[in-house]
Every structure is written in C-alpha cells, then in structure tokens.
Design a protein around this motif. Structure first.
Motif, PDB file in Angstrom:
ATOM      1  N   ASP A 299       0.832  -1.210   0.000  1.00 29.77           N
ATOM      2  CA  ASP A 299       0.000   0.000   0.000  1.00 29.77           C
ATOM      3  C   ASP A 299       0.863   1.255   0.000  1.00 29.77           C
ATOM      4  OD1 ASP A 299      -2.665  -1.218   0.189  1.00 29.77           O
ATOM      5  OD2 ASP A 299      -1.975  -1.912   2.144  1.00 29.77           O
ATOM      6  N   PHE A 300       2.037   1.158   0.631  1.00 31.47           N
ATOM      7  CA  PHE A 300       2.919   2.319   0.739  1.00 31.47           C
ATOM      8  C   PHE A 300       4.345   1.798   0.900  1.00 31.47           C
ATOM      9  CE2 PHE A 300       4.750   6.201   2.517  1.00 31.47           C
ATOM     10  CZ  PHE A 300       4.035   7.211   1.900  1.00 31.47           C
ATOM     11  N   ILE A 301       5.269   2.415   0.175  1.00 27.34           N
ATOM     12  CA  ILE A 301       6.686   2.067   0.273  1.00 27.34           C
ATOM     13  C   ILE A 301       7.465   3.281   0.764  1.00 27.34           C
ATOM     14  CG2 ILE A 301       8.741   1.833  -1.184  1.00 27.34           C
ATOM     15  CD1 ILE A 301       7.446  -0.400  -2.651  1.00 27.34           C
ATOM     16  N   ILE A 302       8.348   3.056   1.721  1.00 27.40           N
ATOM     17  CA  ILE A 302       9.272   4.084   2.208  1.00 27.40           C
ATOM     18  C   ILE A 302      10.669   3.717   1.720  1.00 27.40           C
ATOM     19  CG2 ILE A 302      10.286   5.176   4.254  1.00 27.40           C
ATOM     20  CD1 ILE A 302       7.646   4.268   5.722  1.00 27.40           C
ATOM     21  N   CYS A 303      11.336   4.667   1.104  1.00 27.30           N
ATOM     22  CA  CYS A 303      12.702   4.429   0.625  1.00 27.30           C
ATOM     23  C   CYS A 303      13.504   5.700   0.877  1.00 27.30           C
ATOM     24  CB  CYS A 303      12.706   4.075  -0.860  1.00 27.30           C
ATOM     25  SG  CYS A 303      14.342   3.671  -1.528  1.00 27.30           S
ATOM     26  N   SER A 304      14.273   5.692   1.938  1.00 28.92           N
ATOM     27  CA  SER A 304      14.972   6.899   2.377  1.00 28.92           C
ATOM     28  C   SER A 304      16.486   6.724   2.299  1.00 28.92           C
ATOM     29  CB  SER A 304      14.562   7.237   3.817  1.00 28.92           C
ATOM     30  OG  SER A 304      15.238   8.387   4.277  1.00 28.92           O
ATOM     31  N   HIS A 305      17.114   7.566   1.506  1.00 33.83           N
ATOM     32  CA  HIS A 305      18.572   7.588   1.351  1.00 33.83           C
ATOM     33  C   HIS A 305      19.113   6.221   0.924  1.00 33.83           C
ATOM     34  CE1 HIS A 305      19.286  11.715   2.784  1.00 33.83           C
ATOM     35  NE2 HIS A 305      18.141  11.499   3.411  1.00 33.83           N
ATOM     36  N   VAL A 306      18.510   5.710  -0.131  1.00 36.31           N
ATOM     37  CA  VAL A 306      18.891   4.413  -0.685  1.00 36.31           C
ATOM     38  C   VAL A 306      19.239   4.516  -2.171  1.00 36.31           C
ATOM     39  CG1 VAL A 306      18.078   2.064  -1.171  1.00 36.31           C
ATOM     40  CG2 VAL A 306      17.492   3.166   1.004  1.00 36.31           C
ATOM     41  N   LEU A 307      18.428   5.228  -2.939  1.00 36.73           N
ATOM     42  CA  LEU A 307      18.576   5.242  -4.396  1.00 36.73           C
ATOM     43  C   LEU A 307      19.949   5.724  -4.843  1.00 36.73           C
ATOM     44  CD1 LEU A 307      15.093   6.578  -5.570  1.00 36.73           C
ATOM     45  CD2 LEU A 307      15.883   4.218  -5.397  1.00 36.73           C
ATOM     46  N   GLU A 308      20.546   6.651  -4.107  1.00 37.17           N
ATOM     47  CA  GLU A 308      21.854   7.191  -4.504  1.00 37.17           C
ATOM     48  C   GLU A 308      22.964   6.150  -4.402  1.00 37.17           C
ATOM     49  OE1 GLU A 308      21.303   8.357  -0.109  1.00 37.17           O
ATOM     50  OE2 GLU A 308      20.055   8.145  -1.908  1.00 37.17           O
TER      51      GLU A 308
ATOM     52  N   VAL B 151      32.663   7.647  -1.903  1.00 35.47           N
ATOM     53  CA  VAL B 151      32.880   6.203  -1.955  1.00 35.47           C
ATOM     54  C   VAL B 151      31.568   5.439  -2.024  1.00 35.47           C
ATOM     55  CG1 VAL B 151      33.877   4.228  -0.735  1.00 35.47           C
ATOM     56  CG2 VAL B 151      35.048   6.427  -0.694  1.00 35.47           C
ATOM     57  N   ILE B 152      30.526   5.931  -1.382  1.00 32.45           N
ATOM     58  CA  ILE B 152      29.294   5.153  -1.238  1.00 32.45           C
ATOM     59  C   ILE B 152      28.125   5.653  -2.083  1.00 32.45           C
ATOM     60  CG2 ILE B 152      29.900   4.322   1.060  1.00 32.45           C
ATOM     61  CD1 ILE B 152      28.104   6.460   2.255  1.00 32.45           C
ATOM     62  N   HIS B 153      28.145   6.903  -2.537  1.00 41.28           N
ATOM     63  CA  HIS B 153      27.063   7.428  -3.365  1.00 41.28           C
ATOM     64  C   HIS B 153      27.466   7.385  -4.838  1.00 41.28           C
ATOM     65  CE1 HIS B 153      25.001  10.011  -0.012  1.00 41.28           C
ATOM     66  NE2 HIS B 153      25.103   8.726   0.297  1.00 41.28           N
ATOM     67  N   LYS B 154      26.648   6.739  -5.645  1.00 40.40           N
ATOM     68  CA  LYS B 154      26.929   6.627  -7.078  1.00 40.40           C
ATOM     69  C   LYS B 154      26.281   7.739  -7.893  1.00 40.40           C
ATOM     70  CE  LYS B 154      27.398   1.612  -6.850  1.00 40.40           C
ATOM     71  NZ  LYS B 154      26.943   0.295  -7.378  1.00 40.40           N
ATOM     72  N   TRP B 155      25.268   8.384  -7.314  1.00 36.79           N
ATOM     73  CA  TRP B 155      24.476   9.353  -8.066  1.00 36.79           C
ATOM     74  C   TRP B 155      24.282  10.648  -7.282  1.00 36.79           C
ATOM     75  CZ3 TRP B 155      23.726   7.563 -12.847  1.00 36.79           C
ATOM     76  CH2 TRP B 155      23.761   6.174 -13.024  1.00 36.79           C
ATOM     77  N   LEU B 156      24.269  11.759  -8.007  1.00 34.71           N
ATOM     78  CA  LEU B 156      23.763  13.024  -7.488  1.00 34.71           C
ATOM     79  C   LEU B 156      22.290  13.090  -7.861  1.00 34.71           C
ATOM     80  CD1 LEU B 156      26.662  15.444  -8.512  1.00 34.71           C
ATOM     81  CD2 LEU B 156      26.131  14.627  -6.201  1.00 34.71           C
ATOM     82  N   CYS B 157      21.457  13.510  -6.929  1.00 37.26           N
ATOM     83  CA  CYS B 157      20.008  13.397  -7.098  1.00 37.26           C
ATOM     84  C   CYS B 157      19.339  14.768  -6.996  1.00 37.26           C
ATOM     85  CB  CYS B 157      19.424  12.485  -6.028  1.00 37.26           C
ATOM     86  SG  CYS B 157      20.304  10.922  -5.789  1.00 37.26           S
ATOM     87  N   ALA B 158      18.239  14.892  -7.695  1.00 38.25           N
ATOM     88  CA  ALA B 158      17.446  16.120  -7.634  1.00 38.25           C
ATOM     89  C   ALA B 158      16.053  15.820  -8.139  1.00 38.25           C
ATOM     90  CB  ALA B 158      18.095  17.225  -8.457  1.00 38.25           C
ATOM     91  N   PHE B 159      15.166  16.790  -7.951  1.00 36.17           N
ATOM     92  CA  PHE B 159      13.835  16.713  -8.550  1.00 36.17           C
ATOM     93  C   PHE B 159      13.750  17.788  -9.611  1.00 36.17           C
ATOM     94  CE2 PHE B 159       9.321  17.802  -8.847  1.00 36.17           C
ATOM     95  CZ  PHE B 159       8.791  16.543  -9.123  1.00 36.17           C
ATOM     96  N   GLY B 160      13.488  17.380 -10.850  1.00 35.90           N
ATOM     97  CA  GLY B 160      13.383  18.334 -11.951  1.00 35.90           C
ATOM     98  C   GLY B 160      12.021  18.986 -11.974  1.00 35.90           C
ATOM     99  N   ALA B 161      11.964  20.273 -11.684  1.00 36.83           N
ATOM    100  CA  ALA B 161      10.675  20.970 -11.613  1.00 36.83           C
ATOM    101  C   ALA B 161       9.967  20.988 -12.963  1.00 36.83           C
ATOM    102  CB  ALA B 161      10.886  22.399 -11.109  1.00 36.83           C
ATOM    103  N   LYS B 162      10.731  21.112 -14.044  1.00 38.16           N
ATOM    104  CA  LYS B 162      10.123  21.165 -15.381  1.00 38.16           C
ATOM    105  C   LYS B 162       9.649  19.792 -15.842  1.00 38.16           C
ATOM    106  CE  LYS B 162      12.538  25.265 -17.121  1.00 38.16           C
ATOM    107  NZ  LYS B 162      13.454  25.795 -18.160  1.00 38.16           N
TER     108      LYS B 162
END
Length: 227
Positions: A91-100, A137-148
C-alpha cells in the motif's frame, strides 16, 4: 562539536521525514514496506526489505535491522530485478537515502511503481551532497527533482565531480544544505530519469534519459544542473 551537529541534524531530518510520511498514510494502508531499511527502520513500516549480505560500509558499520523477531524481513538485493513481489502488493513504500547507492535507481523506481500503490522517497539534494566528500565512496548518483520534467533525476556522481570539483564548506553550511533533501510523495507511479552533461568552457547541458517515453530533456547551467 561535529558529532553533536550531525546528531541534531539526523534528529531534525527524521522528524521532518516522519511528519510527511504520517500525513500521507491512511487507515486502509495495511502493508507498508521500508526498502533499504538499514540499521534503523522507519517506525511506520511493518515489512522490512534490505540486503543483509551487503557491505556494511554503506551503513557506517551497523548491521541491517532484520526485524526477525517482530516484523517480516525480506533479504533482497535491490540491484537485482524483478523484485519478488506482486503488482501493487504494498500500500505504501518508504525508501529513504537508498537510491543514490544503487546501480540503477531509475529501474528501481519502475519496480516500486509496479509493486506499490504509493510511497515516499527521500534522497540527498545534489546541492548538498556534492560537498560531502566522504560520500564519494558510497554514493553513485547526485540526485534532484526536476521541476520542469516532474521527475527524479540522477547524474553520475563521479563524472560530475571530476568536471566540477566542489570547494570545501564548513559544518554549519553542510548542516543547512542537508535540510534541503529531496522528499517526494508519489501515487500510482514514479517518474525518474538519468541526466547526462557535457563539460564545456561556458556551459553545461543536461539531457535526460527517461524511464518512460516522452520525457523531455532538461537544459541547465553548471551551478544548477537540474530545473
């Protein structure tokens, strides 16, 4: 002093995160998963998912909170697809500080869209994360939310920092910047894209590799690679 600032920062971020999550949970949401639960699972989750065999350098030496005694736990490598869950099982998924941390966060978002009805995603905002050099060493990606584009956007961290090395910042500025984490509540599906850039003398161009057809490209400047 630095440890005190980090402790206070984590307390503030956790309180802010849980306030958003609680506001978006309803009584009919019975299956709530924490994907990449790490050593400190979210208090609203009743199903925990993480890869127990993964290198604990990602968690500062802490072990995964398997929840074996109290909550169902799925030992799952989030870099391997598809996930062993039915469509809209959660019903709901929480994913915090994982995708990077993951190899293919866009594919992960597609899997979340398949197996869940809604969810909450939090990632460090690139404008703060690029200054935290111990994350190299541990983060593979820089992340953001694209407003456009209305998309979560991921740029290869190593390539970007090689082209635009960040200056050093003090602990107070780091504390402030980390309050700007990307916090996204989604329903039905998540829009996610990869953003690439070309380092030119006068400009940076960001183009998007969409997770679904029809996603637009997003041009930007070096100081703000996401719009």
């Amino acid at each position: 002093m630095q440890m005190l600032f980090l402790y206070v920062m984590q307390k503030l971020l956790t309180r802010k995160r849980n306030k958003i999550i609680r506001a978006n949970l309803s009584d009919d949401m019975l299956v709530i998963g924490d994907f990449g639960c790490g050593h400190f699972a979210n208090k609203y989750a009743n199903v925990l998912v993480d890869f127990a065999q993964s290198d604990d350098v990602q968690r500062g030496g802490f072990k995964v909170a398997s929840g074996a005694k109290t909550l169902p736990f799925h030992d799952l490598n989030l870099n391997q697809f598809p996930y062993p869950f039915k469509e809209k099982q959660f019903d709901f998924i929480i994913c915090s500080h994982v995708l990077e941390h993951l190899d293919d966060p866009v594919r992960v978002c597609a899997e979340f869209s398949r197996i869940a009805k809604a969810g909450y995603i939090e990632v460090p905002n690139y404008s703060a994360d690029l200054f935290v050099r111990n994350n190299d060493v541990i983060h593979k990606w820089l992340c953001a939310f694209g407003a456009k584009s209305g998309s979560l956007m991921f740029t290869d961290r190593k390539s970007f920092l090689s082209a635009f090395p960040p200056v050093a910042i003090n602990i107070m500025l780091r504390f402030y910047l980390q309050l700007t984490n990307v916090q996204l509540v989604w329903r039905d599906s998540i829009r996610a894209e990869y953003a690439t850039f070309s380092a030119a003398p006068s400009a940076t161009t960001v183009t998007s590799s969409p997770s679904s057809p029809g996603s637009p490209s997003s041009p930007s400047s070096p100081s703000s690679p996401y719009e």
